[in-house]
Write an enzyme that holds these catalytic residues in place. Structure first.
Site, PDB file in Angstrom:
ATOM      1  N   TYR A 147      37.891  32.306  42.630  1.00 26.90           N
ATOM      2  CA  TYR A 147      38.006  33.564  41.889  1.00 26.90           C
ATOM      3  C   TYR A 147      37.687  33.369  40.395  1.00 26.90           C
ATOM      4  CZ  TYR A 147      40.195  35.235  46.171  1.00 26.90           C
ATOM      5  OH  TYR A 147      40.424  35.578  47.479  1.00 26.90           O
ATOM      6  N   ASP A 208      47.432  28.066  50.984  1.00 26.77           N
ATOM      7  CA  ASP A 208      46.848  26.970  51.778  1.00 26.77           C
ATOM      8  C   ASP A 208      46.959  25.622  51.074  1.00 26.77           C
ATOM      9  OD1 ASP A 208      45.596  28.403  54.113  1.00 26.77           O
ATOM     10  OD2 ASP A 208      44.691  29.504  52.462  1.00 26.77           O
ATOM     11  N   HIS A 448      33.220  27.112  46.328  1.00 33.58           N
ATOM     12  CA  HIS A 448      33.403  28.276  47.193  1.00 33.58           C
ATOM     13  C   HIS A 448      33.721  29.500  46.368  1.00 33.58           C
ATOM     14  CE1 HIS A 448      37.903  28.113  47.004  1.00 33.58           C
ATOM     15  NE2 HIS A 448      37.664  26.843  46.806  1.00 33.58           N
ATOM     16  N   TYR A 529      40.796  43.016  47.733  1.00 29.41           N
ATOM     17  CA  TYR A 529      42.176  42.916  47.213  1.00 29.41           C
ATOM     18  C   TYR A 529      42.219  42.044  45.969  1.00 29.41           C
ATOM     19  CZ  TYR A 529      43.802  38.119  48.279  1.00 29.41           C
ATOM     20  OH  TYR A 529      44.013  36.762  48.258  1.00 29.41           O
ATOM     21  N   ARG A 530      41.129  41.344  45.692  1.00 29.31           N
ATOM     22  CA  ARG A 530      41.093  40.362  44.610  1.00 29.31           C
ATOM     23  C   ARG A 530      39.653  39.888  44.530  1.00 29.31           C
ATOM     24  NH1 ARG A 530      44.523  34.809  45.586  1.00 29.31           N
ATOM     25  NH2 ARG A 530      44.549  34.003  43.481  1.00 29.31           N
TER      26      ARG A 530
END
Ligand code: ADP
Length: 604
Positions: A147, A208, A448, A529-530
């Site tokens: 993000y 995670d 990622h 959502y983000r």
């Protein structure tokens, strides 16, 4: 240092550094590190010599301002970012930029990093930023990977790294099952503190991987996998430094001498906490968090389903079970390709062609290379409570899941200790792990970035999103890793695109693919959502009901709370007045440049 030397150097541990790994995970972390550096080819960054200066201030003035801040915080707590950018890896991550960059790596960089040691020092930093109109960007741990990591949205912002010196667990209450944490407390550190105190009756909830800040993850509305997986819903009480330097405590914390700050989240009057999550309205310096009682037993279960078409019927089965809490945790439905990636080996081990790895190759490799064997979808869940209570719920789940032809319950006793199942098992039992890092090795210099739309838990929605994602990935020749995280009445589809961050074409393909998916999903009624820093403007623009009424409201709040526009400009698509109308928004049309054409001059 060569990559080999770097791979062999020791992983920092807790408590010697607040962002370190707990000793019980050290060996695993050291192995993960070796794997990462084995596939690294990206040369060291050589280019940056002078600190980037944010638009709106001259270099001399900026240098003078930093000298002033050094005088206030101590010279050692103000670092200029004038060295080559170093990516490191998850456990030794940079705080100057996004180590998983999707743009040119010098696009989203900090000019300096400052380390306040108290709420008062955070206030000083904020007042200083107002005086010189310098954009500042708070991070807690800076591990918001996928993000944007630690990167600021405005190039040349001064990063306020809260975690390094503000990393105490201020309260751990074994009777109320609550804690009060500072920004630099990681899930690892909170777990370790609870074990050290012998409070086995309290569980934490962890994402995670456990290296993120409990506070940072929660205010970005991250999730974990126990029944307390909705972190934001589980927090209670904030202390916030506002962009003008004032400090507030929310909820019961506003009452002097309150004894219920962490047990009753609302207090009196408007519930203000919401405006401090996914926003740029304040710097959170303390947060209360509720902890889960140890349920007195737990049991992980995994079911596999053979066909791609099983996804729809499976969702129809999951929805009523999840809403009625027979399925008790934020569970995952994952595609078999992720079982391959979770082995931690490069994709070239299975396929050396170009374009997405063909389905038949994935199925053949899953048969030979994994302990679970082949399937298309896997459900990972956990039943909580003593054996007789678990047995009742598990029998219901079994009967329902077996309605799908070919459904198989995997016997955990057949699985080796390093099988991915056990990582899910630990995480769903509130034990932080590092296993999830493995799939980043799918490509060299693996990075990622996530596409995370919210949808109903329904056959039609799951299949529509799956098809949408698959089409977009095929268009750009990217491997598709879909995982559905089932909340309570909705689910998040989390698609992580794994790409080689040293390959400009791969970065561009990933970004274009994400942009397509965001627009196509919005056209069908799904919103994220983000999202990643680079995609925030686009995602915010999809929440446009009633002529963008929500963003107009957000901007009014921003201008009222942060009149000089110094705090994290652009975060979540919220631009302060000084920046608006000057081309700062990043969209498909704006290309890959993060800066606009300046800011409104100070004094206007
Ligand atoms: P983590 O390491 O837990 O993933 P980060 O420290 O990277 O979290 O924070 C995630 C995002 O939340 C950051 O990009 C930052 O903008 C915001 N953030 C983090 N900590 C704070 C804070 N204490 N106050 C305000 N915003 C914050």
């Amino acid at each position: 240092m060569s990559f080999a030397d770097e791979a062999n150097s020791a992983v920092p541990t807790l408590p010697s550094t607040h962002s370190g790994i707990p000793t019980f995970l050290l060996e695993k972390a050291q192995k993960a590190k070796e794997g990462i550096f084995e596939t690294r080819t990206k040369p060291a960054n050589e280019r940056q010599r002078l600190p980037v200066v944010p638009l709106g201030i001259e270099r001399d003035e900026f240098t003078k301002a930093l000298a002033e801040l050094r005088g206030q915080l101590g010279a050692e707590h103000v670092e200029i970012n004038d060295k080559p950018l170093k990516d490191g890896w998850y456990m030794e991550h940079p705080n100057t930029h996004d180590m998983m960059t999707i743009l040119d790596e010098e696009e989203l960089v900090a000019s300096a990093v400052v380390y306040p040691g108290s709420t008062e020092e955070v206030q000083q930093v904020v007042l200083w930023a107002n005086k010189y109109r310098i954009p500042i960007f708070p991070i807690s741990m800076g591990r918001n990977l996928g993000y944007g990591g630690a990167a600021p949205r405005v190039r040349g912002s001064v990063t306020v790294d809260l975690g390094r010196r503000m990393n105490q667990i201020l309260d751990l209450n074994p009777e109320d099952y609550t804690c009060l944490v500072e920004p630099g407390v990681s899930f690892y550190a909170l777990y370790e503190a609870i074990q050290a105190k012998g409070y086995a009756h309290m569980w934490i909830d962890t994402p995670d991987i456990g290296g993120g800040s409990v506070l940072g993850n929660t205010i970005d509305r991250g999730v974990g996998y126990t029944p307390y997986g909705d972190h934001w819903a589980c927090h209670a009480g904030l202390e916030v430094v506002l962009p003008t330097g004032d400090v507030i405590r929310t909820g019961m914390g506003a009452l002097p001498g309150s004894n219920t700050w962490q047990t009753f989240p609302y207090g009196f009057g408007p519930y203000s906490d919401g405006i401090f999550s996914q926003s740029n309205y304040g710097i959170v310096t303390k947060m209360g968090m509720t902890l889960m009682p140890n349920p007195g037993g737990y049991e992980s279960f995994m079911y596999t389903f053979p066909k791609e078409e099983d996804l729809g019927p499976l969702m129809e089965i999951i929805r009523p079970l999840r809403i009625s809490n027979i399925l008790e945790n934020v569970a995952q439905v994952r595609h078999v390709i992720q079982a391959l990636a979770a082995l931690g080996q490069p994709r070239s081990k299975f396929f050396t062609g170009s374009g997405p790895i063909p389905a038949e190759v994935v199925h053949a490799a899953a048969t030979t290379a994994t302990a679970v064997g082949d399937y298309t979808w896997a459900y990972y869940g956990m039943a909580y409570g003593p054996a007789h209570i678990r047995a009742h719920k598990l029998a219901l789940v079994d009967a329902e899941f077996k309605r799908i032809p070919g459904a198989r319950r995997v016997d955990p006793a057949t699985l080796p200790a390093d099988e991915y199942f056990w990582a899910r098992d630990r995480v769903a039992a509130g034990v932080p792990d590092i296993h999830e890092l493995r799939w980043v090795n799918w490509t060299p210099n693996g990075a990622h970035v996530a596409f995370s739309p919210v949808s109903p838990i329904r056959a039609a929605d799951a299949t529509a999103l799956f098809a949408l994602g698959k089409r977009a990935h095929d268009r750009y020749g990217i491997d598709f890793f879909p995982a559905f995280c089932v909340g309570l009445r909705e689910m998040h589809l989390i698609v992580e695109i794994v790409f080689d961050r040293d390959d400009g074409a791969a970065r561009r393909a990933a970004l274009d693919c994400l942009r397509d998916m965001i627009d196509e999903a919005a056209a069908l009624g799904y919103g994220e959502y983000r999202t990643h820093l680079v995609l925030m403007d686009q995602v915010a623009s999809t929440y446009s009901w009633n002529d963008g009424a929500l963003m107009k409201f957000n901007e009014r709040l921003k201008d009222a709370l942060d009149p000089n526009g110094i705090l994290a400009p652009g975060r979540c698509g919220i631009w302060p007045k000084r920046y608006r109308g000057r081309g700062w928004e990043m969209t498909r049309e704006s290309g890959h440049v993060s800066e606009g054409s300046g800011v409104e001059p100070a004094g206007l």
